[in-house]
Design a protein around this motif. Structure first.
Motif, mmCIF file in Angstrom:
data_model
loop_
_atom_site.group_PDB
_atom_site.id
_atom_site.type_symbol
_atom_site.label_atom_id
_atom_site.label_comp_id
_atom_site.label_asym_id
_atom_site.label_seq_id
_atom_site.Cartn_x
_atom_site.Cartn_y
_atom_site.Cartn_z
ATOM 1 N N ALA A 7 -7.691 -0.470 4.172
ATOM 2 C CA ALA A 7 -6.377 -0.784 3.599
ATOM 3 C C ALA A 7 -5.281 -0.791 4.667
ATOM 4 C CB ALA A 7 -6.031 0.204 2.487
ATOM 5 N N LYS A 8 -5.459 -0.040 5.734
ATOM 6 C CA LYS A 8 -4.459 -0.016 6.803
ATOM 7 C C LYS A 8 -4.418 -1.320 7.588
ATOM 8 C CE LYS A 8 -3.703 3.624 9.180
ATOM 9 N NZ LYS A 8 -3.830 4.799 10.061
ATOM 10 N N GLN A 9 -5.420 -2.192 7.395
ATOM 11 C CA GLN A 9 -5.479 -3.461 8.118
ATOM 12 C C GLN A 9 -4.943 -4.635 7.294
ATOM 13 O OE1 GLN A 9 -9.688 -3.405 8.976
ATOM 14 N NE2 GLN A 9 -9.298 -2.705 11.068
ATOM 15 N N ILE A 10 -4.549 -4.365 6.059
ATOM 16 C CA ILE A 10 -4.034 -5.428 5.195
ATOM 17 C C ILE A 10 -2.596 -5.764 5.586
ATOM 18 C CG2 ILE A 10 -3.392 -6.009 2.815
ATOM 19 C CD1 ILE A 10 -5.742 -4.329 1.892
ATOM 20 N N GLY B 61 0.883 -1.165 0.000
ATOM 21 C CA GLY B 61 0.000 0.000 0.000
ATOM 22 C C GLY B 61 0.914 1.206 0.000
ATOM 23 N N VAL B 62 1.020 1.887 -1.119
ATOM 24 C CA VAL B 62 1.965 2.993 -1.258
ATOM 25 C C VAL B 62 1.239 4.299 -0.975
ATOM 26 C CG1 VAL B 62 3.600 4.145 -2.784
ATOM 27 C CG2 VAL B 62 3.243 1.672 -2.991
ATOM 28 N N TRP B 63 1.694 4.998 0.045
ATOM 29 C CA TRP B 63 1.067 6.258 0.427
ATOM 30 C C TRP B 63 1.324 7.320 -0.622
ATOM 31 C CZ3 TRP B 63 -2.544 6.176 3.838
ATOM 32 C CH2 TRP B 63 -2.508 5.272 4.884
ATOM 33 N N GLY B 64 0.278 8.095 -0.905
ATOM 34 C CA GLY B 64 0.393 9.271 -1.756
ATOM 35 C C GLY B 64 0.407 10.473 -0.829
ATOM 36 N N ASP B 65 -0.626 11.289 -0.919
ATOM 37 C CA ASP B 65 -0.809 12.376 0.035
ATOM 38 C C ASP B 65 -1.343 11.780 1.330
ATOM 39 O OD1 ASP B 65 -0.024 14.273 -1.863
ATOM 40 O OD2 ASP B 65 -2.064 14.407 -2.673
#
Length: 96
Positions: free
Chosen positions: A82-85, A42-46
């Motif tokens: 998505a933070k739980q994946i 999961g690649v963070w953007g803003d």
């Protein structure tokens, strides 16, 4: 599949350092149904978006862009934040 990173969520530079360039992944509005997928990153953007990357058993890659706030980045078809994946976690959309 072996990964050079240890957690699912990573920053853009960290992803590039680990050989992950999400720009090469097929951008989808919804993950495909009935196909086993593995979570890559999961690649963070803003602060309000994350690009969730998955791969199927044939090597096809998928990029699902999620916008959220207050810690909630829901992938609707998975009904999951998505933070739980977890890295390497497997999913099949539409299957329980």
């Amino acid at each position: 599949m072996q990964f050079d990173h240890t957690q699912f969520t990573v920053g853009f530079r960290q992803a590039l350092e680990n050989g992950i360039d999400y720009r090469e992944y097929d951008k989808v509005n919804r993950l495909p149904e009935g196909i086993p997928l593995m979570a890559i990153a999961g690649v963070w953007g803003d602060y309000n978006d994350i690009r969730c990357l998955f791969i199927d058993q044939y090597g096809q890659t998928y990029r699902r862009h999620i916008t959220g706030s207050a810690g909630q980045y829901i992938i609707r078809e998975l009904d999951l934040n998505a933070k739980q994946i977890h890295l390497g976690q497997e999913f099949v959309v539409g299957k329980e």
